[in-house]
Scaffold this motif. Structure first.
Motif, short mmCIF file in Angstrom:
data_model
loop_
_atom_site.label_atom_id
_atom_site.label_comp_id
_atom_site.label_asym_id
_atom_site.label_seq_id
_atom_site.Cartn_x
_atom_site.Cartn_y
_atom_site.Cartn_z
N LYS A 7 0.84 -1.20 0.00
CA LYS A 7 0.00 0.00 0.00
C LYS A 7 0.88 1.24 0.00
N GLY A 9 0.77 5.34 0.62
CA GLY A 9 -0.05 6.39 1.23
C GLY A 9 -0.08 7.67 0.40
N GLY A 10 -0.88 8.63 0.88
CA GLY A 10 -1.14 9.87 0.14
C GLY A 10 0.10 10.63 -0.28
N THR A 173 5.18 4.28 3.32
CA THR A 173 4.72 5.60 3.75
C THR A 173 5.86 6.61 3.70
N ASP A 174 5.65 7.78 4.34
CA ASP A 174 6.65 8.83 4.23
C ASP A 174 7.67 8.83 5.37
N GLY A 177 9.38 3.62 9.01
CA GLY A 177 8.92 2.56 9.91
C GLY A 177 8.13 3.16 11.06
N TYR A 179 8.26 4.46 14.75
CA TYR A 179 9.30 5.01 15.62
C TYR A 179 8.83 5.07 17.06
N ASP A 182 6.53 10.08 17.26
CA ASP A 182 6.40 10.65 15.92
C ASP A 182 7.74 11.32 15.55
N ARG A 184 8.46 13.31 13.42
CA ARG A 184 8.33 14.73 13.07
C ARG A 184 8.34 15.62 14.31
N ALA A 208 -0.75 7.47 17.06
CA ALA A 208 0.37 7.28 16.12
C ALA A 208 -0.23 6.99 14.74
N ALA A 209 -0.33 8.04 13.94
CA ALA A 209 -1.14 7.97 12.70
C ALA A 209 -0.55 7.07 11.64
N VAL A 210 0.61 6.50 11.90
CA VAL A 210 1.30 5.74 10.86
C VAL A 210 0.49 4.53 10.38
P1 ADP Z 1 0.24 7.78 4.69
O1 ADP Z 1 -0.27 8.92 3.88
O2 ADP Z 1 1.41 7.08 4.06
O3 ADP Z 1 -0.83 6.83 5.13
P2 ADP Z 1 0.24 8.99 7.31
O4 ADP Z 1 0.44 10.47 7.33
O5 ADP Z 1 -1.12 8.47 7.50
O6 ADP Z 1 0.90 8.44 5.97
O7 ADP Z 1 1.19 8.30 8.41
C1 ADP Z 1 2.57 8.59 8.43
C2 ADP Z 1 2.85 9.66 9.47
O8 ADP Z 1 2.59 9.12 10.77
C3 ADP Z 1 4.29 10.09 9.55
O9 ADP Z 1 4.55 11.11 8.62
C4 ADP Z 1 4.46 10.52 10.99
O10 ADP Z 1 4.47 11.92 11.13
C5 ADP Z 1 3.23 9.98 11.69
N1 ADP Z 1 3.55 9.24 12.93
C6 ADP Z 1 2.97 9.47 14.14
N2 ADP Z 1 3.51 8.68 15.06
C7 ADP Z 1 4.44 7.91 14.45
C8 ADP Z 1 5.33 6.89 14.90
N3 ADP Z 1 5.36 6.50 16.18
N4 ADP Z 1 6.16 6.33 13.99
C9 ADP Z 1 6.14 6.71 12.70
N5 ADP Z 1 5.33 7.69 12.21
C10 ADP Z 1 4.47 8.28 13.08
#
Ligand code: ADP
Ligand code: ASP
Ligand code: MG
Length: 404
Positions: A7, A9-10, A173-174, A177, A179, A182, A184, A208-210
């Motif tokens: 998959k 992501g955006g 994704t961006d 993995g 983490y 976050d 960022r 954790a939106a990942v």
């Molecule tokens: P996609 O568009 O690929 O679905 P998302 O924006 O939904 O991407 O999810 C990726 C984002 O999740 C990352 O850019 C990061 O800022 C955020 N994120 C929040 N918590 C975590 C974490 N613990 N590990 C990795 N990313 C995280």
């Protein structure tokens, strides 16, 4: 005969150039795997942009029509990726969610997948096609398009991997993995090599939106190992898998934060049986999710009740609570949307006392006031002022040495 479901992501498909890069990546993967399904999200901020456009029409919008609209974002990127794959000589076909056999219930905007008929995908494999599936969408029993909740393409991918008994499921994704926080927000955040379903489900549910929480639930129930990795580099990512108990469990695995919070307090609630029932039944009837609840100690036959809800449901909740305040004879209410939730997650907490004390010490040392607390076996969450989120996550990350 290996089968891969991946998959993107955006942000990974945000522009045509990026889609070209993804096509090249899929071409490589197609050398390793006989059959490949690629699930895509909508390009960049398309879903948000479509929502904003619809909201210009008014507030009380039909959920059915919104799903009809939002599902088009993923259809665009799926078709564009299939066209790009064709242009570099790879046979590919794009399918909408329903063409891919994804059936759901009728809860528009947060529908749950109820079944998958993967026959069409299998037929396309036989034709030698890479199958590009529009994520985030399904079809209900009445034949209407549904969407699976924000971030729902993750769930499309994991559910397809389970249904097709895929050998691998990769979420590109961006970030590279999952983490310890976050990345960022916390620059020293460390990539986690392996994380259990249980811990990932907590992390995802706590902000954790990942990964969309429901996708992790799916992975856990169907035993799908999921690898979260970068769309932009080849480095290995994080494996979400069964807790095999072989690795020494970390007491704290990660820190999550969630800004989608609002707090409502009701004052001088008469202290008698049935009041909490009336309040929370009424909110549930309006489909408002309540998260944390605290009730203050009784004084003069009354007490105060405070609770948190999702910030985007505050406008819906306020009239319900205002009515209830009158009905139960409370003296008033207050609300605020300048709060956030920070959470410390780790399966090792079960057997290691003292984590709560360490959390509260770290926050106190950073002069951060805790407004509410909730705990489970593997997490401790606190509601704090939103402006202090970065400091709080950083302080907790340091306290538990998560950069090591
Ligand atoms: P996609 O568009 O690929 O679905 P998302 O924006 O939904 O991407 O999810 C990726 C984002 O999740 C990352 O850019 C990061 O800022 C955020 N994120 C929040 N918590 C975590 C974490 N613990 N590990 C990795 N990313 C995280
Ligand atoms: N495009 C949808 C969203 O922005 C679904 C997804 O990206 O997974 O939430
Ligand atoms: Mg996502």
């Amino acid at each position: 005969m290996a089968l891969l479901v991946c998959k993107f992501g955006g942000s990974s498909v945000a522009t045509l150039d990026r889609i070209k890069n993804i096509a090249a990546r899929v071409q490589k993967l197609k050398h390793e795997y006989q059959d490949v399904v690629v699930v895509v999200s909508a390009m960049g901020d398309t879903t948000d942009d479509l929502l904003v456009m619809a909201q210009e029409i008014g507030n009380d919008l039909s959920c059915r029509e919104l799903d009809m609209l939002l599902s088009t974002g993923e259809q665009q990127s799926a078709a564009l990726l299939a066209l790009t794959l064709n242009s570099i000589g790879i046979k590919a076909i794009s399918l909408t969610g329903w063409q891919a056999g994804i059936k759901s219930d009728s809860a528009h905007s947060k529908a749950k997948i109820s079944a998958i008929d993967n026959q069409r995908i299998r037929d396309e494999f036989k034709q030698g096609n890479v199958v590009v599936v529009a994520g985030f969408q399904g079809i209900n029993c009445g034949g209407d398009i549904t969407t699976l909740g924000r971030g729902g393409s993750d769930t499309t991918a994991v559910a397809l991997a389970a249904s097709l008994k895929a050998d691998r499921c990769m979420i590109f994704t961006d970030v590279s993995g999952v983490y310890s926080a976050d990345p960022r927000l916390v620059h020293e955040a460390r990539k986690i090599e392996r994380i259990s379903y249980e811990e990932m489900l907590e992390m995802a549910s706590l902000g954790a939106a990942v990964m969309q929480p429901r996708s992790v639930e799916f992975a856990m129930v169907y035993g799908v190992d999921v690898e979260v990795r970068s769309s932009f580099s080849e480095e290995p990512g994080t494996i979400i898998t069964e807790d095999d108990g072989m690795e020494q469990q970390k007491v704290v695995q990660g820190i999550a934060h969630d800004r989608n919070c609002a707090k409502i307090a009701i004052f001088d609630v008469p202290d008698r049986p049935g009041i909490a029932k009336a309040l929370f039944t009424s909110l549930a009837e309006h489909k408002i999710n309540v998260d944390m609840v605290i009730q203050a100690a009784m004084r003069d036959e009354v007490n105060d009740i405070a609770f948190t809800i999702e910030r985007n449901e505050l406008n819906m909740a306020l009239p319900v609570v205002e009515d209830l305040v009158k009905e139960i004879g409370a003296s008033g209410m207050s609300y605020g949307d300048n709060v956030a939730k920070i959470s410390v997650v780790g399966a090792g907490m079960k057997s290691n006392p003292g984590v709560a004390a360490a959390v509260f010490t770290a926050l106190a040392d950073a002069s951060i006031n805790i407004q509410m607390i909730s705990t489970s076996e593997i997490k401790i969450s606190c509601i704090i002022e939103e402006s202090q989120v970065t400091e709080a996550v950083q302080a907790l990350h340091n306290k538990f040495d998560l950069d090591k």
